[in-house]
Design a protein around this motif. Structure first.
Motif, PDB file in Angstrom:
ATOM      1  N   SER A 195       0.842  -1.205   0.000  1.00 28.58           N
ATOM      2  CA  SER A 195       0.000   0.000   0.000  1.00 28.58           C
ATOM      3  C   SER A 195       0.877   1.255   0.000  1.00 28.58           C
ATOM      4  O   SER A 195       0.617   2.227  -0.723  1.00 28.58           O
ATOM      5  CB  SER A 195      -0.949  -0.006   1.195  1.00 28.58           C
ATOM      6  OG  SER A 195      -0.206  -0.180   2.385  1.00 28.58           O
ATOM      7  N   ASP A 281      -2.183  -6.388   1.240  1.00 29.99           N
ATOM      8  CA  ASP A 281      -2.863  -5.186   0.761  1.00 29.99           C
ATOM      9  C   ASP A 281      -4.315  -5.509   0.381  1.00 29.99           C
ATOM     10  O   ASP A 281      -5.245  -4.755   0.708  1.00 29.99           O
ATOM     11  CB  ASP A 281      -2.072  -4.643  -0.438  1.00 29.99           C
ATOM     12  CG  ASP A 281      -2.662  -3.371  -1.016  1.00 29.99           C
ATOM     13  OD1 ASP A 281      -3.098  -2.507  -0.220  1.00 29.99           O
ATOM     14  OD2 ASP A 281      -2.679  -3.228  -2.246  1.00 29.99           O
ATOM     15  N   VAL A 283      -6.179  -7.926   1.565  1.00 35.27           N
ATOM     16  CA  VAL A 283      -6.942  -8.177   2.802  1.00 35.27           C
ATOM     17  C   VAL A 283      -7.338  -6.837   3.436  1.00 35.27           C
ATOM     18  O   VAL A 283      -8.486  -6.627   3.829  1.00 35.27           O
ATOM     19  CB  VAL A 283      -6.130  -9.051   3.789  1.00 35.27           C
ATOM     20  CG1 VAL A 283      -6.782  -9.081   5.175  1.00 35.27           C
ATOM     21  CG2 VAL A 283      -5.977 -10.477   3.239  1.00 35.27           C
ATOM     22  N   ALA A 284      -6.361  -5.910   3.485  1.00 37.49           N
ATOM     23  CA  ALA A 284      -6.639  -4.596   4.100  1.00 37.49           C
ATOM     24  C   ALA A 284      -7.743  -3.864   3.334  1.00 37.49           C
ATOM     25  O   ALA A 284      -8.514  -3.104   3.926  1.00 37.49           O
ATOM     26  CB  ALA A 284      -5.364  -3.760   4.132  1.00 37.49           C
ATOM     27  N   ARG A 285      -7.816  -4.102   2.023  1.00 42.12           N
ATOM     28  CA  ARG A 285      -8.837  -3.442   1.204  1.00 42.12           C
ATOM     29  C   ARG A 285     -10.154  -4.218   1.167  1.00 42.12           C
ATOM     30  O   ARG A 285     -11.093  -3.804   0.469  1.00 42.12           O
ATOM     31  CB  ARG A 285      -8.295  -3.238  -0.209  1.00 42.12           C
ATOM     32  CG  ARG A 285      -7.248  -2.117  -0.266  1.00 42.12           C
ATOM     33  CD  ARG A 285      -6.289  -2.253  -1.433  1.00 42.12           C
ATOM     34  NE  ARG A 285      -6.960  -2.335  -2.710  1.00 42.12           N
ATOM     35  CZ  ARG A 285      -6.408  -2.815  -3.831  1.00 42.12           C
ATOM     36  NH1 ARG A 285      -5.168  -3.255  -3.816  1.00 42.12           N
ATOM     37  NH2 ARG A 285      -7.102  -2.852  -4.947  1.00 42.12           N
ATOM     38  N   GLY A 286     -10.214  -5.359   1.869  1.00 44.57           N
ATOM     39  CA  GLY A 286     -11.466  -6.097   1.971  1.00 44.57           C
ATOM     40  C   GLY A 286     -11.788  -6.961   0.764  1.00 44.57           C
ATOM     41  O   GLY A 286     -12.910  -7.463   0.631  1.00 44.57           O
ATOM     42  N   LEU A 287     -10.817  -7.179  -0.138  1.00 41.26           N
ATOM     43  CA  LEU A 287     -11.078  -7.978  -1.341  1.00 41.26           C
ATOM     44  C   LEU A 287     -10.759  -9.456  -1.131  1.00 41.26           C
ATOM     45  O   LEU A 287     -11.211 -10.316  -1.878  1.00 41.26           O
ATOM     46  CB  LEU A 287     -10.254  -7.441  -2.520  1.00 41.26           C
ATOM     47  CG  LEU A 287     -10.618  -6.016  -2.953  1.00 41.26           C
ATOM     48  CD1 LEU A 287      -9.586  -5.458  -3.924  1.00 41.26           C
ATOM     49  CD2 LEU A 287     -12.003  -6.004  -3.593  1.00 41.26           C
ATOM     50  N   VAL A 289      -9.942 -12.523   2.087  1.00 41.01           N
ATOM     51  CA  VAL A 289     -10.029 -12.808   3.518  1.00 41.01           C
ATOM     52  C   VAL A 289      -9.065 -13.937   3.895  1.00 41.01           C
ATOM     53  O   VAL A 289      -8.721 -14.785   3.069  1.00 41.01           O
ATOM     54  CB  VAL A 289     -11.470 -13.190   3.962  1.00 41.01           C
ATOM     55  CG1 VAL A 289     -12.386 -11.989   3.882  1.00 41.01           C
ATOM     56  CG2 VAL A 289     -12.011 -14.341   3.139  1.00 41.01           C
ATOM     57  N   TYR A 300      -5.906 -18.181   2.003  1.00 38.47           N
ATOM     58  CA  TYR A 300      -6.567 -16.983   1.504  1.00 38.47           C
ATOM     59  C   TYR A 300      -7.694 -17.374   0.569  1.00 38.47           C
ATOM     60  O   TYR A 300      -7.632 -18.369  -0.136  1.00 38.47           O
ATOM     61  CB  TYR A 300      -5.546 -16.099   0.751  1.00 38.47           C
ATOM     62  CG  TYR A 300      -4.434 -15.589   1.633  1.00 38.47           C
ATOM     63  CD1 TYR A 300      -4.538 -14.366   2.262  1.00 38.47           C
ATOM     64  CD2 TYR A 300      -3.283 -16.357   1.857  1.00 38.47           C
ATOM     65  CE1 TYR A 300      -3.526 -13.891   3.102  1.00 38.47           C
ATOM     66  CE2 TYR A 300      -2.276 -15.906   2.689  1.00 38.47           C
ATOM     67  CZ  TYR A 300      -2.403 -14.673   3.307  1.00 38.47           C
ATOM     68  OH  TYR A 300      -1.409 -14.229   4.135  1.00 38.47           O
ATOM     69  N   ALA A 303     -13.050 -12.467  -0.951  1.00 39.55           N
ATOM     70  CA  ALA A 303     -14.060 -12.037   0.026  1.00 39.55           C
ATOM     71  C   ALA A 303     -15.453 -12.240  -0.560  1.00 39.55           C
ATOM     72  O   ALA A 303     -15.641 -12.164  -1.758  1.00 39.55           O
ATOM     73  CB  ALA A 303     -13.850 -10.580   0.382  1.00 39.55           C
TER      74      ALA A 303
END
Ligand SMILES: [Zn+2]
Length: 303
Positions: A195, A281, A283-287, A289, A300, A303
């Motif tokens: 990021s 990155d 995961v942090a953006r919610g795409l 999980v 992984y 999402a």
């Protein structure tokens, strides 16, 4: 406008030779070639008479001697360090001891985040933990000498403490390991973060330099086009990771051979960390999980 990322691999200079590149800049390349260092670390000398050395390089006596020989009869006022990888910063101590120059630039080593429980930093050996600047430079801080001024541009991503240095007199940027003409930059957690890296690319797109002098290899010409292509390349890699997850791959171990075909085995750990950097990155953006904090060995899914 083209987004193709093309690399300049045509860079051959004898290690130790001092080459004048412009009215203000000279370069000495260290004899530390390898799969991550290309033909070796580029150390730059800026100015004449009272000079600065940017990224004095690895702690190789022959390289330190070559730099001292190149500035014989001149005064080294500052040694600027872009980041604390062992191919960039350790020789700062030897140059300081020999010349009395101040070590300035990036902070002491720090990671972009703590390691997740159970993780080990597989590239830990690459970090110079002994770097202690006499003066840290933050965004816009500058040092100068006769006819030159070097300004810090904070560019975390490759490493959390990474700086580029602008030389406004020649409208150039010393881009270190953030942007290089021979390969994409390596971004490996926890010292690096994807990021941050993408934000640091965006930041350069707002600047006016017309040429970059990188930490390895030859200059980055048409840097705005190159930086745009580099960001595009990263988004494509992200898309191929998402495609692998959609196809049912769950682990970094499964994804790496699918997206890096014909990978040099010496780079397999770096490739795993690079995929991890993207997943973290995502995961942090919610795409994407995962269970708990993202780790190298985690599972992984989309999402
Ligand atoms: Zn580096």
């Amino acid at each position: 406008m083209s987004n193709a990322l093309t690399f300049d691999l045509d860079f051959r200079v004898p290690p130790g030779a001092c080459v004048a590149l412009s009215p203000l800049i000279r370069r000495v390349v260290a004899d530390n070639p390898g799969p991550i260092t290309f033909t070796g670390t580029c150390s730059y000398i800026v100015g004449h008479g009272r000079v600065a050395i940017i990224d004095p390089g690895p702690d190789l006596p022959a390289h330190v001697d070559a730099l001292l020989q190149a500035v014989k009869g001149e005064t080294v006022t500052h040694v600027l360090v872009s980041h604390t990888h062992r191919d960039h910063s350790p020789a700062a101590r030897a140059i300081k001891a020999a010349t009395g120059a101040l070590i300035v630039g990036c902070s002491a080593h720090r990671s972009a985040r703590p390691l997740a429980v159970g993780e080990t930093n597989v590239l830990e050996a690459s970090a110079d933990l002994e770097h202690r600047p006499d003066m840290e430079m933050r965004e816009g801080d500058a040092v100068d000498g006769p006819g030159w001024r070097l300004e810090a541009v904070e560019t975390p991503g490759h490493m959390a403490n990474h700086l580029c240095f602008a030389l406004p007199e020649e409208r150039v940027l010393f881009s270190a390991d953030h942007v290089m003409a021979w390969a994409t930059s390596f971004v490996g957690p926890p010292d690096g973060a994807m990021s941050d890296f993408m934000a640091s690319l965006d930041k350069l797109r707002g600047r006016e330099e017309t040429l970059y002098w990188p930490g390895h290899g030859g200059p980055v010409r048409d840097p705005q086009r190159f930086v745009r292509a580099l960001a595009h390349h990263r988004r494509q890699r992200e898309a191929s990771i998402l495609n692998r997850l959609a196809a049912g791959d769950r682990t970094i171990e499964a994804i790496v051979p699918m997206i890096y075909q014909g990978l040099n085995p010496a780079l397999s750990k770096a490739a795993a960390l690079s995929v991890f950097a993207h997943l973290e990155d995502l995961v942090a953006r919610g795409l994407v999980v995962t269970e708990g904090p993202p780790t190298l060995t985690g599972e992984y899914r989309l999402a």
